[in-house]
Structure formats: C-alpha cells, structure tokens
Design a protein around this motif. Sequence first.
Motif, PDB file in Angstrom:
ATOM      1  N   GLN A  20       5.177  48.366 -16.121  1.00 24.85           N
ATOM      2  CA  GLN A  20       4.485  47.718 -15.003  1.00 24.85           C
ATOM      3  C   GLN A  20       4.853  48.361 -13.672  1.00 24.85           C
ATOM      4  O   GLN A  20       4.006  48.516 -12.805  1.00 24.85           O
ATOM      5  N   GLU A  21       6.107  48.767 -13.509  1.00 21.21           N
ATOM      6  CA  GLU A  21       6.528  49.374 -12.248  1.00 21.21           C
ATOM      7  C   GLU A  21       5.783  50.689 -11.982  1.00 21.21           C
ATOM      8  O   GLU A  21       5.484  51.022 -10.838  1.00 21.21           O
ATOM      9  N   VAL A  22       5.466  51.427 -13.033  1.00 18.13           N
ATOM     10  CA  VAL A  22       4.703  52.673 -12.899  1.00 18.13           C
ATOM     11  C   VAL A  22       3.264  52.345 -12.500  1.00 18.13           C
ATOM     12  O   VAL A  22       2.700  52.970 -11.593  1.00 18.13           O
ATOM     13  N   GLN A  23       2.683  51.356 -13.152  1.00 22.02           N
ATOM     14  CA  GLN A  23       1.305  50.960 -12.818  1.00 22.02           C
ATOM     15  C   GLN A  23       1.235  50.429 -11.385  1.00 22.02           C
ATOM     16  O   GLN A  23       0.279  50.711 -10.660  1.00 22.02           O
ATOM     17  N   GLN A  24       2.243  49.668 -10.974  1.00 24.46           N
ATOM     18  CA  GLN A  24       2.279  49.139  -9.614  1.00 24.46           C
ATOM     19  C   GLN A  24       2.356  50.264  -8.592  1.00 24.46           C
ATOM     20  O   GLN A  24       1.677  50.243  -7.572  1.00 24.46           O
ATOM     21  N   LYS A  25       3.200  51.265  -8.862  1.00 24.15           N
ATOM     22  CA  LYS A  25       3.329  52.390  -7.935  1.00 24.15           C
ATOM     23  C   LYS A  25       2.022  53.179  -7.872  1.00 24.15           C
ATOM     24  O   LYS A  25       1.610  53.624  -6.793  1.00 24.15           O
ATOM     25  N   ALA A  26       1.358  53.343  -9.005  1.00 26.73           N
ATOM     26  CA  ALA A  26       0.049  54.015  -9.014  1.00 26.73           C
ATOM     27  C   ALA A  26      -0.930  53.254  -8.124  1.00 26.73           C
ATOM     28  O   ALA A  26      -1.655  53.851  -7.327  1.00 26.73           O
ATOM     29  N   PHE A  27      -0.923  51.943  -8.222  1.00 23.91           N
ATOM     30  CA  PHE A  27      -1.792  51.101  -7.395  1.00 23.91           C
ATOM     31  C   PHE A  27      -1.455  51.273  -5.916  1.00 23.91           C
ATOM     32  O   PHE A  27      -2.343  51.459  -5.083  1.00 23.91           O
ATOM     33  N   GLU A  28      -0.169  51.235  -5.587  1.00 23.91           N
ATOM     34  CA  GLU A  28       0.269  51.363  -4.188  1.00 23.91           C
ATOM     35  C   GLU A  28      -0.147  52.695  -3.580  1.00 23.91           C
ATOM     36  O   GLU A  28      -0.419  52.773  -2.385  1.00 23.91           O
ATOM     37  N   TRP A  29      -0.187  53.746  -4.397  1.00 27.08           N
ATOM     38  CA  TRP A  29      -0.535  55.072  -3.904  1.00 27.08           C
ATOM     39  C   TRP A  29      -1.998  55.418  -4.168  1.00 27.08           C
ATOM     40  O   TRP A  29      -2.394  56.576  -4.077  1.00 27.08           O
ATOM     41  N   ASN A  30      -2.787  54.411  -4.485  1.00 30.28           N
ATOM     42  CA  ASN A  30      -4.226  54.602  -4.737  1.00 30.28           C
ATOM     43  C   ASN A  30      -4.494  55.634  -5.822  1.00 30.28           C
ATOM     44  O   ASN A  30      -5.435  56.416  -5.723  1.00 30.28           O
ATOM     45  N   CYS A  31      -3.645  55.645  -6.833  1.00 25.61           N
ATOM     46  CA  CYS A  31      -3.820  56.524  -7.981  1.00 25.61           C
ATOM     47  C   CYS A  31      -4.419  55.710  -9.123  1.00 25.61           C
ATOM     48  O   CYS A  31      -4.231  54.495  -9.189  1.00 25.61           O
ATOM     49  N   SER A  32      -5.094  56.381  -9.999  1.00 29.52           N
ATOM     50  CA  SER A  32      -5.635  55.694 -11.167  1.00 29.52           C
ATOM     51  C   SER A  32      -4.486  55.193 -12.029  1.00 29.52           C
ATOM     52  O   SER A  32      -3.464  55.878 -12.170  1.00 29.52           O
ATOM     53  N   PRO A  33      -4.645  54.007 -12.625  1.00 32.12           N
ATOM     54  CA  PRO A  33      -3.593  53.538 -13.535  1.00 32.12           C
ATOM     55  C   PRO A  33      -3.478  54.479 -14.732  1.00 32.12           C
ATOM     56  O   PRO A  33      -4.458  55.102 -15.137  1.00 32.12           O
ATOM     57  N   ASN A  91       6.731  61.352  -3.813  1.00 33.00           N
ATOM     58  CA  ASN A  91       6.578  62.319  -4.901  1.00 33.00           C
ATOM     59  C   ASN A  91       5.862  61.746  -6.122  1.00 33.00           C
ATOM     60  O   ASN A  91       5.589  62.473  -7.067  1.00 33.00           O
ATOM     61  N   PHE A  92       5.559  60.455  -6.112  1.00 26.24           N
ATOM     62  CA  PHE A  92       4.926  59.837  -7.276  1.00 26.24           C
ATOM     63  C   PHE A  92       3.576  60.487  -7.575  1.00 26.24           C
ATOM     64  O   PHE A  92       3.339  60.951  -8.686  1.00 26.24           O
ATOM     65  N   SER A  93       2.702  60.530  -6.587  1.00 27.63           N
ATOM     66  CA  SER A  93       1.373  61.113  -6.831  1.00 27.63           C
ATOM     67  C   SER A  93       1.473  62.619  -7.060  1.00 27.63           C
ATOM     68  O   SER A  93       0.693  63.189  -7.831  1.00 27.63           O
ATOM     69  N   VAL A  94       2.446  63.264  -6.440  1.00 27.43           N
ATOM     70  CA  VAL A  94       2.676  64.700  -6.653  1.00 27.43           C
ATOM     71  C   VAL A  94       3.108  64.927  -8.104  1.00 27.43           C
ATOM     72  O   VAL A  94       2.651  65.866  -8.768  1.00 27.43           O
ATOM     73  N   ALA A  95       3.980  64.051  -8.597  1.00 25.73           N
ATOM     74  CA  ALA A  95       4.427  64.149  -9.992  1.00 25.73           C
ATOM     75  C   ALA A  95       3.259  63.930 -10.946  1.00 25.73           C
ATOM     76  O   ALA A  95       3.113  64.660 -11.935  1.00 25.73           O
ATOM     77  N   LEU A  96       2.413  62.952 -10.664  1.00 24.07           N
ATOM     78  CA  LEU A  96       1.246  62.724 -11.524  1.00 24.07           C
ATOM     79  C   LEU A  96       0.377  63.974 -11.605  1.00 24.07           C
ATOM     80  O   LEU A  96      -0.074  64.360 -12.687  1.00 24.07           O
ATOM     81  N   ALA A  97       0.164  64.612 -10.468  1.00 23.86           N
ATOM     82  CA  ALA A  97      -0.633  65.846 -10.459  1.00 23.86           C
ATOM     83  C   ALA A  97       0.067  66.946 -11.247  1.00 23.86           C
ATOM     84  O   ALA A  97      -0.564  67.662 -12.037  1.00 23.86           O
ATOM     85  N   GLU A  98       1.383  67.073 -11.062  1.00 21.61           N
ATOM     86  CA  GLU A  98       2.143  68.089 -11.796  1.00 21.61           C
ATOM     87  C   GLU A  98       2.069  67.846 -13.303  1.00 21.61           C
ATOM     88  O   GLU A  98       2.006  68.787 -14.085  1.00 21.61           O
ATOM     89  N   PHE A  99       2.044  66.580 -13.695  1.00 17.44           N
ATOM     90  CA  PHE A  99       1.998  66.240 -15.123  1.00 17.44           C
ATOM     91  C   PHE A  99       0.577  66.232 -15.658  1.00 17.44           C
ATOM     92  O   PHE A  99       0.340  65.817 -16.789  1.00 17.44           O
ATOM     93  N   LYS A 100      -0.365  66.653 -14.840  1.00 20.78           N
ATOM     94  CA  LYS A 100      -1.778  66.740 -15.227  1.00 20.78           C
ATOM     95  C   LYS A 100      -2.380  65.367 -15.541  1.00 20.78           C
ATOM     96  O   LYS A 100      -3.196  65.198 -16.423  1.00 20.78           O
ATOM     97  N   PHE A 137      10.660  59.459 -17.584  1.00 17.53           N
ATOM     98  CA  PHE A 137      11.830  59.053 -16.813  1.00 17.53           C
ATOM     99  C   PHE A 137      11.560  59.232 -15.315  1.00 17.53           C
ATOM    100  O   PHE A 137      11.835  58.336 -14.511  1.00 17.53           O
ATOM    101  N   ALA A 138      11.033  60.393 -14.944  1.00 19.95           N
ATOM    102  CA  ALA A 138      10.769  60.686 -13.528  1.00 19.95           C
ATOM    103  C   ALA A 138       9.792  59.676 -12.930  1.00 19.95           C
ATOM    104  O   ALA A 138      10.017  59.172 -11.822  1.00 19.95           O
ATOM    105  N   LEU A 139       8.725  59.371 -13.646  1.00 18.32           N
ATOM    106  CA  LEU A 139       7.755  58.405 -13.116  1.00 18.32           C
ATOM    107  C   LEU A 139       8.378  57.022 -12.946  1.00 18.32           C
ATOM    108  O   LEU A 139       8.112  56.337 -11.952  1.00 18.32           O
TER     109      LEU A 139
END
Length: 158
Positions: A103-116, A145-154, A131-133
């Motif tokens: 849930q904490e990952v999904q919440q951070k995605a929401f906060e940064w306007n990223c897709s769940p 770095n959350f959205s940057v990490a998502l992009a790095e992880f494709k 682990f990083a996310l």
Amino acid sequence: MKTVQVSPFFFAFESDFVDTLKCVPMIVRYKLDSCGVKLKLHEWAKFSVEQKQKLAYLACYKESEIKDYGRFVKQLVFDQFRYNASLLAEVNDSWNFLNQVPQEVQQKAFEWNCSPLTLKQWISLNTLQRFALVKLSRSGHEGKNFSVALAEFKISGK
C-alpha cells in the motif's frame, strides 16, 4: 525476514552520489535490513570511501555472511564512535511479498501522479528494485527519486 541473494548494484537514480558515496545506497540499506543494524547518516558520513565500498560489496546472503556483515558494521561504528550501533527493532519486509503491491508503494505512486503498479509489474521487479520502491515510499524520504526509479525500472511513471 527472508533474505534473497542480491548482487552489489547501484541504481541510476543514485548516480549523483555513487562516486563519493555521500548517501547510503540501496544495496547497503538492503544489507543493513538483512542483518538488523540501523546505520545513521552521520555515522555513514564518517566512514572512508573504502569502508563504504566494502559495505556495498561484502556478501550478505547466507546466514553466516549476514552475521559477519552485522559484526563488521557494528565494529565500524564502534571503532569510529566508541558506542554500539543501533539495532532495528523490526523490519517490515513488504518487498518480499509477491501477492500484492504494498500500500505504501501505491500511495507514493498516487502522491507523485504516477500510475498505480499492477501485480504483474511488481512481480517482474527483482528483490532490490522492490526494496528500493518500498524504501522510497516510506516517510523520511522526500520521494523525488520514486518516479525516477519507476522509469528506470521500466514501469510507467508520470
């Protein structure tokens, strides 16, 4: 806590500090959680680059390696500061669970306007990426770095 063998690796989103290791990289954070030692940033800052590199590259997978790693970190802290290293009271290792995206990952995605993240995306990530996310999602991290990490992880970010 279930420990998975993770090869020493630095993420691209850590590139602004990997040369100097002024911040604790995710690989070291993972190993610290594995052995149950809490390393404070001011403690990390006092270690030499060589000591920091050793913490990144030391094996920390098998039970004996985890114990050795913990002893090594504790000794570094004691040698540098003349006090005992702090221990983690408990480790919430939600990155190891593959039945749902934390849930904490999904919440951070929401906060940064990223897709769940979908469960399929979560499962496709390796242990260190998950682990990083999780770590980037927790309080105490500004999360830049959350959205940057998502992009790095494709995984689709913003």
